[in-house]
Write a protein that holds these residues in place. Structure first.
Motif, PDB file in Angstrom:
ATOM      1  N   PHE A 119       0.851  -1.190   0.000  1.00 50.20           N
ATOM      2  CA  PHE A 119       0.000   0.000   0.000  1.00 50.20           C
ATOM      3  C   PHE A 119       0.889   1.243   0.000  1.00 50.20           C
ATOM      4  N   GLN A 125      -2.581  10.256   8.003  1.00 53.19           N
ATOM      5  CA  GLN A 125      -3.722  11.168   8.000  1.00 53.19           C
ATOM      6  C   GLN A 125      -3.808  12.075   9.214  1.00 53.19           C
ATOM      7  N   ASN A 174      -3.719  -1.249  11.377  1.00 56.07           N
ATOM      8  CA  ASN A 174      -4.883  -1.842  12.059  1.00 56.07           C
ATOM      9  C   ASN A 174      -5.324  -3.058  11.272  1.00 56.07           C
ATOM     10  N   ALA A 213     -13.334  -6.174   9.926  1.00 59.52           N
ATOM     11  CA  ALA A 213     -14.543  -6.801   9.380  1.00 59.52           C
ATOM     12  C   ALA A 213     -14.311  -8.278   9.052  1.00 59.52           C
ATOM     13  N   MET A 259     -16.699 -11.177  10.629  1.00 62.99           N
ATOM     14  CA  MET A 259     -17.559 -12.011   9.782  1.00 62.99           C
ATOM     15  C   MET A 259     -17.184 -13.480   9.929  1.00 62.99           C
ATOM     16  N   SER A 318     -12.902  -7.904   0.593  1.00 63.34           N
ATOM     17  CA  SER A 318     -13.311  -6.682   1.284  1.00 63.34           C
ATOM     18  C   SER A 318     -12.418  -5.539   0.813  1.00 63.34           C
ATOM     19  N   ASN A 372      -9.229   1.160  -3.378  1.00 62.53           N
ATOM     20  CA  ASN A 372      -8.553  -0.118  -3.638  1.00 62.53           C
ATOM     21  C   ASN A 372      -9.279  -0.984  -4.663  1.00 62.53           C
ATOM     22  N   GLY A 422     -16.091  -0.140  -0.856  1.00 61.32           N
ATOM     23  CA  GLY A 422     -15.885  -0.054  -2.306  1.00 61.32           C
ATOM     24  C   GLY A 422     -17.109  -0.465  -3.108  1.00 61.32           C
ATOM     25  N   ILE A 463     -16.077  -3.952  18.589  1.00 59.35           N
ATOM     26  CA  ILE A 463     -16.901  -3.338  17.543  1.00 59.35           C
ATOM     27  C   ILE A 463     -18.369  -3.344  17.992  1.00 59.35           C
ATOM     28  N   ALA A 477     -19.514   8.700   4.587  1.00 63.90           N
ATOM     29  CA  ALA A 477     -19.592   7.401   3.917  1.00 63.90           C
ATOM     30  C   ALA A 477     -20.161   6.332   4.841  1.00 63.90           C
ATOM     31  N   PHE A 504     -24.715   2.326   5.779  1.00 65.04           N
ATOM     32  CA  PHE A 504     -25.665   1.520   6.548  1.00 65.04           C
ATOM     33  C   PHE A 504     -27.023   2.228   6.629  1.00 65.04           C
ATOM     34  N   PHE A 534     -14.714   7.114  19.010  1.00 62.84           N
ATOM     35  CA  PHE A 534     -15.173   8.227  18.180  1.00 62.84           C
ATOM     36  C   PHE A 534     -16.524   8.686  18.747  1.00 62.84           C
ATOM     37  N   HIS A 588      -8.659   9.434  -2.511  1.00 59.27           N
ATOM     38  CA  HIS A 588      -8.539   8.918  -1.140  1.00 59.27           C
ATOM     39  C   HIS A 588      -8.538  10.005  -0.075  1.00 59.27           C
TER      40      HIS A 588
HETATM   41  C1  B12 Z   1      -9.862   1.172  10.485  1.00 58.78           C
HETATM   42  C2  B12 Z   1      -9.948   2.058   9.257  1.00 58.78           C
HETATM   43  C3  B12 Z   1      -8.792   2.230   8.495  1.00 58.78           C
HETATM   44  C4  B12 Z   1      -7.455   1.562   8.781  1.00 58.78           C
HETATM   45  C5  B12 Z   1      -7.217   0.367   7.862  1.00 58.78           C
HETATM   46  C6  B12 Z   1      -7.933  -0.852   8.240  1.00 58.78           C
HETATM   47  C7  B12 Z   1      -7.708  -1.934   7.200  1.00 58.78           C
HETATM   48  N1  B12 Z   1      -7.081  -3.001   7.616  1.00 58.78           N
HETATM   49  O1  B12 Z   1      -8.067  -1.782   6.057  1.00 58.78           O
HETATM   50  C8  B12 Z   1      -6.507   2.698   8.359  1.00 58.78           C
HETATM   51  C9  B12 Z   1      -6.424   3.679   9.503  1.00 58.78           C
HETATM   52  C10 B12 Z   1      -5.117   2.291   7.957  1.00 58.78           C
HETATM   53  C11 B12 Z   1      -7.328   3.298   7.240  1.00 58.78           C
HETATM   54  C12 B12 Z   1      -6.775   3.863   6.137  1.00 58.78           C
HETATM   55  C13 B12 Z   1      -7.519   4.426   5.129  1.00 58.78           C
HETATM   56  N2  B12 Z   1      -8.839   4.630   5.138  1.00 58.78           N
HETATM   57 CO1  B12 Z   1     -10.005   3.915   6.507  1.00 58.78          CO
HETATM   58  N3  B12 Z   1     -11.231   3.472   7.848  1.00 58.78           N
HETATM   59  C14 B12 Z   1     -11.145   2.722   8.898  1.00 58.78           C
HETATM   60  C15 B12 Z   1     -12.455   2.804   9.684  1.00 58.78           C
HETATM   61  C16 B12 Z   1     -12.285   3.855  10.784  1.00 58.78           C
HETATM   62  C17 B12 Z   1     -12.944   1.526  10.306  1.00 58.78           C
HETATM   63  C18 B12 Z   1     -13.106   0.336   9.364  1.00 58.78           C
HETATM   64  C19 B12 Z   1     -13.724  -0.803  10.145  1.00 58.78           C
HETATM   65  O2  B12 Z   1     -13.038  -1.707  10.538  1.00 58.78           O
HETATM   66  N4  B12 Z   1     -15.025  -0.719  10.448  1.00 58.78           N
HETATM   67  C20 B12 Z   1     -15.738  -1.746  11.196  1.00 58.78           C
HETATM   68  C21 B12 Z   1     -16.164  -2.880  10.246  1.00 58.78           C
HETATM   69  C22 B12 Z   1     -16.893  -3.963  11.013  1.00 58.78           C
HETATM   70  O3  B12 Z   1     -17.051  -2.295   9.302  1.00 58.78           O
HETATM   71  P1  B12 Z   1     -16.804  -2.387   7.725  1.00 58.78           P
HETATM   72  O4  B12 Z   1     -15.357  -2.402   7.436  1.00 58.78           O
HETATM   73  O5  B12 Z   1     -17.624  -1.388   7.067  1.00 58.78           O
HETATM   74  O6  B12 Z   1     -17.342  -3.849   7.361  1.00 58.78           O
HETATM   75  C23 B12 Z   1     -18.718  -4.155   7.350  1.00 58.78           C
HETATM   76  C24 B12 Z   1     -19.362  -3.991   5.967  1.00 58.78           C
HETATM   77  O7  B12 Z   1     -18.743  -3.019   5.180  1.00 58.78           O
HETATM   78  C25 B12 Z   1     -19.327  -5.351   5.358  1.00 58.78           C
HETATM   79  N5  B12 Z   1     -18.140  -5.836   4.666  1.00 58.78           N
HETATM   80  C26 B12 Z   1     -16.872  -5.365   4.653  1.00 58.78           C
HETATM   81  N6  B12 Z   1     -16.088  -6.155   3.907  1.00 58.78           N
HETATM   82  C27 B12 Z   1     -16.834  -7.157   3.437  1.00 58.78           C
HETATM   83  C28 B12 Z   1     -16.500  -8.262   2.629  1.00 58.78           C
HETATM   84  C29 B12 Z   1     -17.501  -9.176   2.303  1.00 58.78           C
HETATM   85  C30 B12 Z   1     -17.137 -10.330   1.480  1.00 58.78           C
HETATM   86  C31 B12 Z   1     -18.830  -8.984   2.787  1.00 58.78           C
HETATM   87  C32 B12 Z   1     -19.884  -9.954   2.444  1.00 58.78           C
HETATM   88  C33 B12 Z   1     -19.150  -7.878   3.567  1.00 58.78           C
HETATM   89  C34 B12 Z   1     -18.156  -6.986   3.906  1.00 58.78           C
HETATM   90  O8  B12 Z   1     -19.529  -6.165   6.496  1.00 58.78           O
HETATM   91  C35 B12 Z   1     -18.808  -5.642   7.612  1.00 58.78           C
HETATM   92  C36 B12 Z   1     -19.572  -5.969   8.864  1.00 58.78           C
HETATM   93  O9  B12 Z   1     -20.836  -5.394   8.819  1.00 58.78           O
HETATM   94  C37 B12 Z   1     -13.437   3.282   8.560  1.00 58.78           C
HETATM   95  C38 B12 Z   1     -14.616   4.093   9.064  1.00 58.78           C
HETATM   96  C39 B12 Z   1     -15.641   3.175   9.690  1.00 58.78           C
HETATM   97  N7  B12 Z   1     -16.102   3.537  10.839  1.00 58.78           N
HETATM   98  O10 B12 Z   1     -15.982   2.127   9.156  1.00 58.78           O
HETATM   99  C40 B12 Z   1     -12.519   4.085   7.645  1.00 58.78           C
HETATM  100  C41 B12 Z   1     -12.780   4.078   6.155  1.00 58.78           C
HETATM  101  C42 B12 Z   1     -13.071   2.675   5.718  1.00 58.78           C
HETATM  102  N8  B12 Z   1     -11.494   4.496   5.593  1.00 58.78           N
HETATM  103  C43 B12 Z   1     -11.600   5.257   4.561  1.00 58.78           C
HETATM  104  C44 B12 Z   1     -10.511   5.826   3.844  1.00 58.78           C
HETATM  105  C45 B12 Z   1     -10.847   6.835   2.782  1.00 58.78           C
HETATM  106  C46 B12 Z   1      -9.185   5.467   4.124  1.00 58.78           C
HETATM  107  C47 B12 Z   1      -7.929   5.955   3.406  1.00 58.78           C
HETATM  108  C48 B12 Z   1      -8.025   5.977   1.901  1.00 58.78           C
HETATM  109  C49 B12 Z   1      -7.561   7.355   3.923  1.00 58.78           C
HETATM  110  C50 B12 Z   1      -6.230   7.844   3.448  1.00 58.78           C
HETATM  111  N9  B12 Z   1      -6.162   8.629   2.407  1.00 58.78           N
HETATM  112  O11 B12 Z   1      -5.237   7.540   4.045  1.00 58.78           O
HETATM  113  C51 B12 Z   1      -6.869   4.933   3.890  1.00 58.78           C
HETATM  114  C52 B12 Z   1      -6.689   3.772   2.891  1.00 58.78           C
HETATM  115  C53 B12 Z   1      -5.757   2.710   3.369  1.00 58.78           C
HETATM  116  C54 B12 Z   1      -5.496   1.696   2.310  1.00 58.78           C
HETATM  117  N10 B12 Z   1      -4.348   1.790   1.649  1.00 58.78           N
HETATM  118  O12 B12 Z   1      -6.337   0.844   2.036  1.00 58.78           O
HETATM  119  C55 B12 Z   1     -13.048   5.506   4.198  1.00 58.78           C
HETATM  120  C56 B12 Z   1     -13.484   4.694   2.991  1.00 58.78           C
HETATM  121  C57 B12 Z   1     -14.409   5.466   2.098  1.00 58.78           C
HETATM  122  C58 B12 Z   1     -14.823   4.662   0.911  1.00 58.78           C
HETATM  123  N11 B12 Z   1     -15.890   5.096   0.326  1.00 58.78           N
HETATM  124  O13 B12 Z   1     -14.246   3.700   0.527  1.00 58.78           O
HETATM  125  C59 B12 Z   1     -13.754   5.145   5.562  1.00 58.78           C
HETATM  126  C60 B12 Z   1     -15.172   4.627   5.436  1.00 58.78           C
HETATM  127  C61 B12 Z   1     -13.722   6.431   6.427  1.00 58.78           C
HETATM  128  C62 B12 Z   1     -14.674   7.476   5.936  1.00 58.78           C
HETATM  129  N12 B12 Z   1     -15.767   7.704   6.632  1.00 58.78           N
HETATM  130  O14 B12 Z   1     -14.478   8.113   4.956  1.00 58.78           O
HETATM  131  N13 B12 Z   1      -8.638   3.099   7.468  1.00 58.78           N
END
Ligand code: B12
Ligand code: SF4
Length: 583
Positions: free
Chosen positions: A13, A32, A46, A50, A54, A88, A93, A119, A181, A194, A199, A262, A381
């Motif tokens: 990355f 950031q 981190n 997710a 899951m 995911s 990405n 995405g 979580i 976003a 949701f 948060f 991004h």
């Molecule tokens: C932790 C986090 C990070 C971590 C990385 C974690 C990782 N390993 O990828 C760090 C701090 C490094 C990071 C970096 C970035 N992040 Co970030 N991050 C988050 C954060 C705060 C939490 C994500 C999380 O774990 N949520 C909890 C889980 C349970 O929820 P979830 O991921 O949405 O998953 C649920 C569903 O989406 C779905 N799901 C997810 N994946 C899959 C896969 C399958 C198969 C299925 C069926 C369902 C499913 O089911 C899950 C459970 O319900 C979110 C904001 C948020 N609160 O979600 C932003 C967020 C994801 N990040 C975002 C962004 C923009 C970035 C950066 C691009 C910022 C930057 N310029 O640096 C970078 C990109 C890093 C990279 N190279 O990929 C945006 C994404 C926006 C978008 N439209 O894509 C978010 C939403 C923040 C925001 N509000 O804008 N991030």
């Protein structure tokens, strides 16, 4: 046989190639928040939370593959073991996800490809990524339904660390935290947000009660040996009933866990600082966004006062502000940057306004023809250039504003880690004095009003005495880093601040112990190495290590039934070892 591979996208990355961009690294602070702070910036990755959540909650056999290299991913696919592959990914990405899907399709044509994560909001997704299914929302219930399982089964909370691969001044960070979580989404529905829109502008709880959260903490404590937690919830304080139950449970069970989370300003204000402190919150991320009262969550709140009060009580604040809002022109953007810096939060994030698909902002801008066509997804991004037409800024000039803003914050208030140390030590001294004063004047905690009130034979506040120990522990974590902060201080002001913080530590705890001095020397030594490397290589890139976990076939086991946070066995298979860091 049904077997699912759940994976994140492949590394590296944050490099310049056609799938990712230099300012899109897998790091929160360094990329950031403490951006432009050089050696002072804490480093960490981190896990992709997710995936583990899951995997823990479906019965079909699952393997999680987090942060694979391309070779690790293709090897896993070539094993031919999977009937389904779930990818995911977030919008920047999508090219990586597309490449992974093409590989699966061409090498295992019978394997079903499922896409999930942020995405999936990309409108032309099916053109970019070959897939069979798209999960647009919450993944646990979606997968359960897809595999014909009971959707309403209790959630099994995974035990996972909040951060991995963590360093400060080149020294590994020893203290560990777990991640909890409680839920996803937020009902506040800010126009650009976003996570709220993903949701359906609703909150979707996984842990409905304070007892559930407490049980998840207990489980993680037992399995990982941690008592500090990140609450991965967009707006934790928005559910005050659950937060109150959590405190009640901790008091009942004599556990003074600590939390980072948060929350929006209005929700924090409603609960009050006495409550948050008692609950053990020591780090809060607050979206302050802009001085122009644009959002309900900050309307009528004196943010400067709120942040100062939190910090005075040892609660570090990460404030986040948005640049290139609609009202920003070349003057007002500076006013907003100065205003955000003037809030004097420990850490300050600047992000660009980013119309991401799925949000109201995106819909409006799309209708108004403001979204610029042809910009590749990896560039959208938020830390480089904007991707929409702004009346006052050209695209290329936007990146420099953002960089400047980070530099201004750094030069004004010094390293973020120093600010956090200042908050921690000031808070310890203040809270200690307040607890003593309350005990002297016979005040006791009233869980109804969330205030301290006069009480008969109030006696010592046993829980707050335990809490003081946790606040002390938190403050002491920073002490070994202070001499490196001083040596590399960016200016005289920061050096003076550092000396002041050191003096406060001496006042609170006396001179450093031999162990503390040894730790401090180690950090100083490693900082020299880190500094040399930074000078030689420019920014040091640290990629997250690969994690692979195979979960057993839980269809054969009886459903967990005791409580919402049931504990299912995890069989940890030999991991693909952490791939060498490109250091
Ligand atoms: C932790 C986090 C990070 C971590 C990385 C974690 C990782 N390993 O990828 C760090 C701090 C490094 C990071 C970096 C970035 N992040 Co970030 N991050 C988050 C954060 C705060 C939490 C994500 C999380 O774990 N949520 C909890 C889980 C349970 O929820 P979830 O991921 O949405 O998953 C649920 C569903 O989406 C779905 N799901 C997810 N994946 C899959 C896969 C399958 C198969 C299925 C069926 C369902 C499913 O089911 C899950 C459970 O319900 C979110 C904001 C948020 N609160 O979600 C932003 C967020 C994801 N990040 C975002 C962004 C923009 C970035 C950066 C691009 C910022 C930057 N310029 O640096 C970078 C990109 C890093 C990279 N190279 O990929 C945006 C994404 C926006 C978008 N439209 O894509 C978010 C939403 C923040 C925001 N509000 O804008 N991030
Ligand atoms: S309060 Fe925060 S999480 Fe909730 S909608 Fe607004 S920006 Fe999103």
């Amino acid at each position: 046989m049904t077997r699912l591979l759940l994976c994140g996208v492949f590394k590296p990355f944050g490099v310049k190639d056609d799938t990712t961009e230099p300012l899109c690294t897998m790091e929160l602070l360094n990329n950031q928040v403490t951006r432009e702070q050089g050696i002072h910036s804490p480093r960490s990755n981190n896990p992709s939370f997710a995936l583990y959540l899951m995997a823990e909650n479906i019965r079909v056999p699952v393997t999680v593959l987090d942060f694979p290299t391309w070779e690790e991913f293709t090897r896993e696919i070539d094993s031919g073991s999977y009937s389904h592959v779930g990818i995911s990914f977030i919008t920047p990405n999508v090219i990586k996800a597309g490449r992974m899907a093409s590989y699966v399709r061409s090498h295992c044509p019978n394997t079903r490809i499922i896409l999930g994560g942020h995405g999936t909001a990309i409108p032309e997704l099916r053109e970019l990524v070959d897939c069979d299914e798209i999960c647009h929302g919450e993944g646990v219930s979606w997968l359960r339904k897809y595999f014909g399982e009971d959707e309403n089964r209790p959630i099994v909370h995974p035990s996972i660390p909040s951060a991995i691969n963590a360093f400060i001044y080149g020294a590994p960070i020893m203290g560990k935290a777990g991640i909890i979580i409680p839920g996803v989404g937020c009902q506040n529905s800010c126009r650009f947000c976003a996570t709220s829109h993903k949701f359906d502008r609703k909150y979707h709880p996984f842990l409905r009660t304070g007892k559930d959260i407490f049980a998840a903490c207990r489980k993680t404590e037992e399995e990982l040996g941690v008592d500090d937690f990140g609450l991965m919830d967009e707006n934790f304080c928005k559910d005050p009933v659950r937060a109150r139950q959590l405190l009640k449970e901790m008091e009942k069970k004599g556990k003074a866990y600590t939390f980072s989370t948060f929350s929006s300003a209005e929700a924090i204000t409603a609960l009050g600082i006495d409550f948050l402190l008692r609950l053990g919150v020591n780090f809060l991320w607050i979206g302050v966004e802009s001085k122009a009262d644009l959002f309900e969550k900050t309307k009528g709140i004196d943010l400067h006062q709120l942040i100062a009060d939190l910090q005075d009580h040892g609660i570090s604040v990460l404030a986040s502000a948005i640049l290139f809002l609609e009202h920003h022109d070349k003057e007002s953007i500076h006013e907003d940057i100065d205003w955000a810096i003037g809030l004097e939060s420990d850490l300050l994030q600047f992000m660009e306004l980013g119309p991401t698909p799925g949000t109201r902002l995106y819909k409006d801008y799309e209708e108004e023809g403001k979204i610029i066509a042809g910009i590749p997804w990896p560039r959208k991004h938020g830390q480089d250039e904007i991707w929409f037409r702004h009346p006052h800024f050209t695209l290329p000039e936007t990146a420099a504003y953002l960089r400047e803003a980070f530099i201004r914050k750094f030069l004004a208030h010094g390293p973020g880690v120093l600010n956090m140390a200042m908050t921690a030590i000031k808070g310890y001294l203040r809270v200690k004095a307040e607890v003593a004063e309350r005990e002297r004047s016979g005040l006791k905690w009233d869980p109804e009003t969330l205030r301290y009130v006069p009480g008969d034979n109030a006696g010592p506040d046993v829980f707050m005495q335990m809490r003081l120990d946790s606040i002390k522990g938190n403050a002491l974590r920073f002490r070994p880093a202070l001499s490196a902060a001083l040596k590399y201080a960016p200016n005289r002001q920061a050096a003076e601040k550092c000396r002041k913080v050191m003096a406060l530590y001496n006042e609170a705890f006396g001179p450093m112990t031999i162990i503390e001095r040894a730790k401090s020397l180690v950090v100083r030594f490693l900082a020299i190495r880190e500094n040399r490397r930074t000078r030689k290589e420019g920014a040091i890139m640290r990629q997250p290590p690969t994690k692979r976990i195979a979960y057993p076939d839980r269809a054969l086991k009886p459903a967990a039934k005791k409580c919402a946070v049931a504990i299912g066995p995890i069989v940890e298979q030999p991991e693909v070892e952490a791939t060498a860091q490109p250091v």
